[in-house]
Design a protein around this motif. Sequence first.
Motif: not given
Length: 118
Positions: A12, A15, A18, A40, A114
Amino acid sequence: MNSKELVNVAAKACDDKRAEDIVILDMQHVSLIADYFLICDGSSERQVQAIAREIQEQAEKNGLEVKRMEGFEQARWVLVDIGDVVCHVFHREERNYYNLERLWGDAPLVETEFSHGG
């Protein structure tokens, strides 16, 4: 907080800043390093740092200690170790080069709201 809840807190946080292409690998039967790897990427050094900082802030807000953070200054590959969860925040260009998803291909992908793996 168990490791599954922790990885969701980290996802989260990614996310919220972004992060792109959030992937969670279940490492429990693959490696002794951690229960989960979160991978990520961000499109700039500034975004990579913002993602890593948010992971740290959310972990601490939940009473967890960040055991170590490496690579923050260069912001090409920041490793955020929060115990049972290790987060790899890449600059987009570096992520393709290191391709951790392929390296740890034996690890099952974990779906969350996510994550975009699978």
